[in-house]
Motif scaffolding. Structure first.
Motif, PDB file in Angstrom:
ATOM      1  N   ASP A   1       0.827  -1.043   0.020  1.00 33.69           N
ATOM      2  CA  ASP A   1      -0.024   0.229   0.069  1.00 33.69           C
ATOM      3  C   ASP A   1       0.815   1.273   0.248  1.00 33.69           C
ATOM      4  O   ASP A   1       1.571   1.394   0.888  1.00 33.69           O
ATOM      5  CB  ASP A   1      -0.845   0.011   1.311  1.00 33.69           C
ATOM      6  N   VAL A   2       0.871   2.084  -1.163  1.00 31.85           N
ATOM      7  CA  VAL A   2       1.696   3.336  -1.112  1.00 31.85           C
ATOM      8  C   VAL A   2       0.489   4.376  -1.531  1.00 31.85           C
ATOM      9  O   VAL A   2      -0.216   4.514  -2.589  1.00 31.85           O
ATOM     10  CB  VAL A   2       2.649   3.393  -2.269  1.00 31.85           C
ATOM     11  N   ASP A   3       0.270   5.211  -0.457  1.00 40.35           N
ATOM     12  CA  ASP A   3      -0.688   6.359  -0.375  1.00 40.35           C
ATOM     13  C   ASP A   3      -2.293   5.805  -0.926  1.00 40.35           C
ATOM     14  O   ASP A   3      -2.806   6.463  -1.819  1.00 40.35           O
ATOM     15  CB  ASP A   3      -0.154   7.254  -1.471  1.00 40.35           C
ATOM     16  N   GLY A   4      -2.463   4.755  -0.453  1.00 34.83           N
ATOM     17  CA  GLY A   4      -3.683   3.997  -0.592  1.00 34.83           C
ATOM     18  C   GLY A   4      -3.948   3.564  -1.779  1.00 34.83           C
ATOM     19  O   GLY A   4      -4.963   3.089  -2.169  1.00 34.83           O
ATOM     20  N   VAL A   5      -2.861   3.176  -2.573  1.00 33.24           N
ATOM     21  CA  VAL A   5      -3.002   2.352  -3.798  1.00 33.24           C
ATOM     22  C   VAL A   5      -1.996   1.338  -3.609  1.00 33.24           C
ATOM     23  O   VAL A   5      -1.032   1.207  -3.139  1.00 33.24           O
ATOM     24  CB  VAL A   5      -2.616   3.214  -4.862  1.00 33.24           C
ATOM     25  N   LEU A   6      -2.746  -0.052  -3.988  1.00 27.61           N
ATOM     26  CA  LEU A   6      -2.058  -1.419  -3.966  1.00 27.61           C
ATOM     27  C   LEU A   6      -1.245  -1.501  -5.326  1.00 27.61           C
ATOM     28  O   LEU A   6      -1.690  -1.314  -6.283  1.00 27.61           O
ATOM     29  CB  LEU A   6      -2.985  -2.511  -3.810  1.00 27.61           C
ATOM     30  N   TYR A   7       0.158  -1.620  -4.955  1.00 30.08           N
ATOM     31  CA  TYR A   7       1.023  -2.128  -5.978  1.00 30.08           C
ATOM     32  C   TYR A   7       1.643  -3.232  -5.921  1.00 30.08           C
ATOM     33  O   TYR A   7       2.004  -3.792  -4.654  1.00 30.08           O
ATOM     34  CB  TYR A   7       2.283  -0.762  -6.023  1.00 30.08           C
ATOM     35  N   ALA A   8       1.962  -4.065  -7.027  1.00 32.73           N
ATOM     36  CA  ALA A   8       2.886  -5.376  -6.890  1.00 32.73           C
ATOM     37  C   ALA A   8       4.252  -4.881  -6.376  1.00 32.73           C
ATOM     38  O   ALA A   8       4.636  -3.966  -6.594  1.00 32.73           O
ATOM     39  CB  ALA A   8       2.775  -5.844  -8.037  1.00 32.73           C
ATOM     40  N   GLN A   9       4.728  -5.738  -5.618  1.00 35.52           N
ATOM     41  CA  GLN A   9       6.108  -5.446  -5.145  1.00 35.52           C
ATOM     42  C   GLN A   9       6.600  -6.768  -4.760  1.00 35.52           C
ATOM     43  O   GLN A   9       6.364  -7.890  -4.713  1.00 35.52           O
ATOM     44  CB  GLN A   9       6.078  -4.596  -3.781  1.00 35.52           C
ATOM     45  N   SER A  10       8.111  -6.884  -5.073  1.00 39.73           N
ATOM     46  CA  SER A  10       8.947  -8.021  -4.801  1.00 39.73           C
ATOM     47  C   SER A  10      10.067  -7.710  -4.113  1.00 39.73           C
ATOM     48  O   SER A  10      10.733  -6.641  -4.166  1.00 39.73           O
ATOM     49  CB  SER A  10       9.407  -8.940  -6.269  1.00 39.73           C
ATOM     50  N   TRP A  11      10.442  -8.554  -3.013  1.00 40.16           N
ATOM     51  CA  TRP A  11      11.668  -8.075  -2.454  1.00 40.16           C
ATOM     52  C   TRP A  11      12.595  -9.237  -2.550  1.00 40.16           C
ATOM     53  O   TRP A  11      12.162 -10.514  -2.321  1.00 40.16           O
ATOM     54  CB  TRP A  11      11.492  -8.221  -0.873  1.00 40.16           C
ATOM     55  N   TRP A  12      13.942  -9.028  -3.188  1.00 43.28           N
ATOM     56  CA  TRP A  12      14.946  -9.980  -3.180  1.00 43.28           C
ATOM     57  C   TRP A  12      15.636  -9.794  -1.730  1.00 43.28           C
ATOM     58  O   TRP A  12      16.187  -8.648  -1.383  1.00 43.28           O
ATOM     59  CB  TRP A  12      15.995  -9.633  -4.119  1.00 43.28           C
ATOM     60  N   CYS A  13      15.627 -10.960  -1.111  1.00 44.83           N
ATOM     61  CA  CYS A  13      16.387 -10.879   0.219  1.00 44.83           C
ATOM     62  C   CYS A  13      17.597 -11.677   0.307  1.00 44.83           C
ATOM     63  O   CYS A  13      17.501 -12.966   0.201  1.00 44.83           O
ATOM     64  CB  CYS A  13      15.208 -11.417   1.342  1.00 44.83           C
ATOM     65  N   LYS A  14      18.749 -11.073   0.325  1.00 45.23           N
ATOM     66  CA  LYS A  14      19.878 -11.819   0.499  1.00 45.23           C
ATOM     67  C   LYS A  14      20.543 -12.043   1.650  1.00 45.23           C
ATOM     68  O   LYS A  14      20.874 -11.208   2.697  1.00 45.23           O
ATOM     69  CB  LYS A  14      21.019 -10.854  -0.613  1.00 45.23           C
ATOM     70  N   VAL A  15      21.057 -13.369   1.886  1.00 47.95           N
ATOM     71  CA  VAL A  15      21.554 -13.577   3.379  1.00 47.95           C
ATOM     72  C   VAL A  15      22.788 -12.778   3.439  1.00 47.95           C
ATOM     73  O   VAL A  15      23.541 -12.401   2.586  1.00 47.95           O
ATOM     74  CB  VAL A  15      22.145 -14.982   3.221  1.00 47.95           C
ATOM     75  N   LEU A  16      22.725 -12.179   4.793  1.00 41.18           N
ATOM     76  CA  LEU A  16      24.172 -11.463   5.254  1.00 41.18           C
ATOM     77  C   LEU A  16      25.343 -12.145   5.216  1.00 41.18           C
ATOM     78  O   LEU A  16      25.243 -13.278   5.638  1.00 41.18           O
ATOM     79  CB  LEU A  16      23.692 -10.756   6.741  1.00 41.18           C
ATOM     80  N   GLU A  17      26.277 -11.648   4.746  1.00 41.79           N
ATOM     81  CA  GLU A  17      27.519 -12.094   4.556  1.00 41.79           C
ATOM     82  C   GLU A  17      28.508 -11.642   5.880  1.00 41.79           C
ATOM     83  O   GLU A  17      28.323 -10.715   6.324  1.00 41.79           O
ATOM     84  CB  GLU A  17      28.133 -11.660   3.210  1.00 41.79           C
TER      85      GLU A  17
END
Length: 98
Positions: free
Chosen positions: A82-98
Motif C-alpha cells: 500500500d503506497v498512498d492508498g493504492v495497492l502496487y505489486a512488489q517483490s523483495w530480493w532478500c540476500k543472506v547477510l555475509e
C-alpha cells in the motif's frame, strides 16, 4: 531473520537489472506471518520488516506475501504493498547477510 533487502519494483513497475545492482540494500529483520489487514478486510499472509522502536513501519508490509523463489544465498518474496492508498505489486530480493 536478517537479510539485505532490495525492492524489485517502484510503484508496481519492475526496476531494470542494471539499476537493481546499484540499489543500496536495507539490512532488515524480515518476519512473515498471518495477520488481519484492515485495508483488505481479511486475514492475509504479510511480510514485514520488524521495527523494534515505536513509530511507523520502515517500509510498507507486503500483503498476500509468498516466497516465490529460494536458493542458497537468498529468497524472493512477492506480494502487494500500500503506497498512498493504492495497492502496487512488489517483490523483495532478500540476500543472506555475509
Amino acid at each position: 531473520m536478517y537479510f539485505n533487502l532490495v525492492h524489485r519494483r517502484e510503484r508496481g513497475i519492475a526496476i531494470p537489472s542494471d539499476q537493481l545492482r546499484k540499489i543500496q540494500p536495507l539490512k532488515a529483520d524480515i518476519q512473515i506471518g498471518e495477520h488481519h489487514s484492515p485495508l483488505l478486510g481479511r486475514v492475509t499472509t504479510q511480510a514485514t520488516v520488524f521495527n523494534c522502536t515505536p513509530g511507523p513501519d520502515v517500509i510498507p508490509p507486503l500483503l498476500d506475501a509468498k516466497v516465490t523463489g529460494m536458493a542458497t544465498l537468498g529468497m524472493n518474496i512477492t506480494g502487494v504493498e500500500d503506497v498512498d492508498g493504492v495497492l502496487y505489486a512488489q517483490s523483495w530480493w532478500c540476500k543472506v547477510l555475509e
